[in-house]
Write an enzyme that holds these catalytic residues in place. Sequence first.
Site, PDB file in Angstrom:
ATOM      1  N   TYR A  18      37.582 -19.527  10.381  1.00  0.00           N
ATOM      2  CA  TYR A  18      38.029 -19.490   9.001  1.00  0.00           C
ATOM      3  C   TYR A  18      36.454 -20.133   8.173  1.00  0.00           C
ATOM      4  O   TYR A  18      36.099 -19.628   7.331  1.00  0.00           O
ATOM      5  CB  TYR A  18      39.300 -20.211   8.552  1.00  0.00           C
ATOM      6  CG  TYR A  18      39.537 -20.271   7.086  1.00  0.00           C
ATOM      7  CD1 TYR A  18      40.014 -19.112   6.481  1.00  0.00           C
ATOM      8  CD2 TYR A  18      39.404 -21.395   6.248  1.00  0.00           C
ATOM      9  CE1 TYR A  18      40.333 -18.869   5.298  1.00  0.00           C
ATOM     10  CE2 TYR A  18      39.718 -21.219   4.812  1.00  0.00           C
ATOM     11  CZ  TYR A  18      40.277 -20.162   4.434  1.00  0.00           C
ATOM     12  OH  TYR A  18      40.632 -19.985   2.906  1.00  0.00           O
ATOM     13  N   SER A  73      35.909 -21.270  -0.256  1.00  0.00           N
ATOM     14  CA  SER A  73      36.608 -22.306   0.195  1.00  0.00           C
ATOM     15  C   SER A  73      36.026 -23.476   0.234  1.00  0.00           C
ATOM     16  O   SER A  73      34.655 -23.740   0.769  1.00  0.00           O
ATOM     17  CB  SER A  73      37.460 -22.096   1.296  1.00  0.00           C
ATOM     18  OG  SER A  73      38.214 -23.274   1.682  1.00  0.00           O
TER      19      SER A  73
HETATM   20  N1  LIG Z   1      45.583 -20.988  -0.299  1.00  0.00           N
HETATM   21  C1  LIG Z   1      44.459 -21.721  -0.270  1.00  0.00           C
HETATM   22  O1  LIG Z   1      44.700 -23.070  -0.062  1.00  0.00           O
HETATM   23  C2  LIG Z   1      43.153 -21.275  -0.309  1.00  0.00           C
HETATM   24  C3  LIG Z   1      41.954 -22.433  -0.519  1.00  0.00           C
HETATM   25  C4  LIG Z   1      40.687 -22.020  -0.198  1.00  0.00           C
HETATM   26  C5  LIG Z   1      40.377 -20.527  -0.074  1.00  0.00           C
HETATM   27  N2  LIG Z   1      41.205 -19.688   0.145  1.00  0.00           N
HETATM   28  C6  LIG Z   1      41.146 -18.091  -0.393  1.00  0.00           C
HETATM   29  O2  LIG Z   1      41.778 -17.636  -1.306  1.00  0.00           O
HETATM   30  C7  LIG Z   1      41.910 -16.203  -1.074  1.00  0.00           C
HETATM   31  C8  LIG Z   1      43.326 -15.891  -1.461  1.00  0.00           C
HETATM   32  O3  LIG Z   1      44.063 -16.644  -0.623  1.00  0.00           O
HETATM   33  P1  LIG Z   1      45.727 -16.800  -1.008  1.00  0.00           P
HETATM   34  O4  LIG Z   1      46.094 -18.161  -0.648  1.00  0.00           O
HETATM   35  O5  LIG Z   1      46.056 -15.975  -2.158  1.00  0.00           O
HETATM   36  O6  LIG Z   1      46.307 -16.358   0.123  1.00  0.00           O
HETATM   37  P2  LIG Z   1      47.343 -14.962   0.502  1.00  0.00           P
HETATM   38  O7  LIG Z   1      47.678 -14.707   1.941  1.00  0.00           O
HETATM   39  O8  LIG Z   1      48.529 -15.188  -0.444  1.00  0.00           O
HETATM   40  O9  LIG Z   1      46.655 -13.690  -0.237  1.00  0.00           O
HETATM   41  C9  LIG Z   1      45.614 -13.161   0.730  1.00  0.00           C
HETATM   42  C10 LIG Z   1      45.925 -11.492   0.473  1.00  0.00           C
HETATM   43  O10 LIG Z   1      44.881 -10.622   0.841  1.00  0.00           O
HETATM   44  C11 LIG Z   1      45.364  -9.687   1.697  1.00  0.00           C
HETATM   45  N3  LIG Z   1      44.690  -9.109   2.643  1.00  0.00           N
HETATM   46  C12 LIG Z   1      44.486  -9.877   4.056  1.00  0.00           C
HETATM   47  N4  LIG Z   1      43.857  -9.056   4.699  1.00  0.00           N
HETATM   48  C13 LIG Z   1      43.424  -8.030   4.155  1.00  0.00           C
HETATM   49  C14 LIG Z   1      42.923  -6.637   4.387  1.00  0.00           C
HETATM   50  N5  LIG Z   1      42.350  -6.593   5.651  1.00  0.00           N
HETATM   51  N6  LIG Z   1      42.703  -5.916   3.402  1.00  0.00           N
HETATM   52  C15 LIG Z   1      43.455  -5.888   2.123  1.00  0.00           C
HETATM   53  N7  LIG Z   1      43.818  -6.901   1.744  1.00  0.00           N
HETATM   54  C16 LIG Z   1      43.981  -8.106   2.751  1.00  0.00           C
HETATM   55  C17 LIG Z   1      46.809 -10.171   2.157  1.00  0.00           C
HETATM   56  O11 LIG Z   1      47.728  -9.015   2.203  1.00  0.00           O
HETATM   57  C18 LIG Z   1      47.346 -11.014   0.863  1.00  0.00           C
HETATM   58  O12 LIG Z   1      47.867 -10.510   0.065  1.00  0.00           O
HETATM   59  C19 LIG Z   1      41.615 -16.125   0.478  1.00  0.00           C
HETATM   60  O13 LIG Z   1      40.189 -15.490   0.570  1.00  0.00           O
HETATM   61  C20 LIG Z   1      41.629 -17.358   1.069  1.00  0.00           C
HETATM   62  O14 LIG Z   1      40.916 -17.591   2.114  1.00  0.00           O
HETATM   63  C21 LIG Z   1      42.797 -20.201  -0.073  1.00  0.00           C
END
Ligand SMILES: NC(=O)c1ccc[n+]([C@@H]2O[C@H](COP(=O)([O-])OP(=O)(O)OC[C@H]3O[C@@H](n4cnc5c(N)ncnc54)[C@H](O)[C@@H]3O)[C@@H](O)[C@H]2O)c1
Length: 256
Positions: free
Chosen positions: A156, A143
């Site tokens: 985070y 991120s």
């Molecule tokens: N959304 C943003 O703005 C953003 C920005 C930078 C990085 N990210 C990163 O991108 C990735 C995806 O984020 P997103 O926005 O799609 O979030 P999201 O919450 O929509 O998706 C995350 C998924 O991970 C799954 N998950 C969580 N804990 C878990 C576990 N213990 N075992 C298996 N699955 C698990 C959740 O059920 C969910 O479906 C993450 O690593 C997040 O930190 C997101």
Amino acid sequence: MTRVLEGKVAVITGAAGAIGTATAKLLAERGAAIVGVDIPGADWSRLRGVLPEGARLVTAEADVTDEASVKAYVDKAKAECGRIDIFFNNAGIEGPVKPIQDYPLDRFLKVLGVNVAGVFLGLKYVLPVMYAQGTGSVINTSSVAGLIGSPGMAGYNTSKHAVIGLTRVAATETAPQGVRVNCVNPGPIESRMMQSINSGQAADAKAAHDATSAMVPAKRYGTPEEVAGLVAFLASDEATYCNGGFYTVDGALSAT
Ligand SMILES: NC(=O)c1ccc[n+]([C@@H]2O[C@H](COP(=O)([O-])OP(=O)(O)OC[C@H]3O[C@@H](n4cnc5c(N)ncnc54)[C@H](O)[C@@H]3O)[C@@H](O)[C@H]2O)c1
């Protein structure tokens, strides 16, 4: 875009989430079979709804912090699809938004468990499969929070810095074996996760969203599809000399 990933198998953790779903869609459109991994009881309807006609989807429900479950999803991918060419090591949680003095230790450790140990365990079990093939591309999700500090985000931001470290260590081990490990660093993306973070930042989540947008030189949040495009490039044979790197997709936020 032609089906440049035809015949490839992509394992995606957090596949039921925003970025996982958009990436599964794009990789499937380019010809890859998808093994989607998410927590037990995950709602797969959004992912099933966006995959192109005829795409192959295998689902595996697993907690990425549980070693036996990680081994099980890798075994399932191998058993059902025969190989793993692409591993999008992406599952993550945001944790609370609190200053360090108020941040509960158990929540801190939980964030590190999913975002760091989960990524580590994925590497631990997927890499031997790729070593046996002599090829493979791993993309870990870090991120912009892995590059800068953000108030209230101790768990985070710490975890996402660690993903860059893990990516670098992994690449030094995998490069001689023909396997690449990179990470992507999204900025704020229109998603449930950013809504949750914005709600923790201010009583008025919309005001927090607008303030964050204003900080981004592009003056907007990104979309999950914009992250997916970068992942698809790193997964492809167009990126064969990209290894051990981190790649921002953040509207120039980390360039400020
Ligand atoms: N959304 C943003 O703005 C953003 C920005 C930078 C990085 N990210 C990163 O991108 C990735 C995806 O984020 P997103 O926005 O799609 O979030 P999201 O919450 O929509 O998706 C995350 C998924 O991970 C799954 N998950 C969580 N804990 C878990 C576990 N213990 N075992 C298996 N699955 C698990 C959740 O059920 C969910 O479906 C993450 O690593 C997040 O930190 C997101």
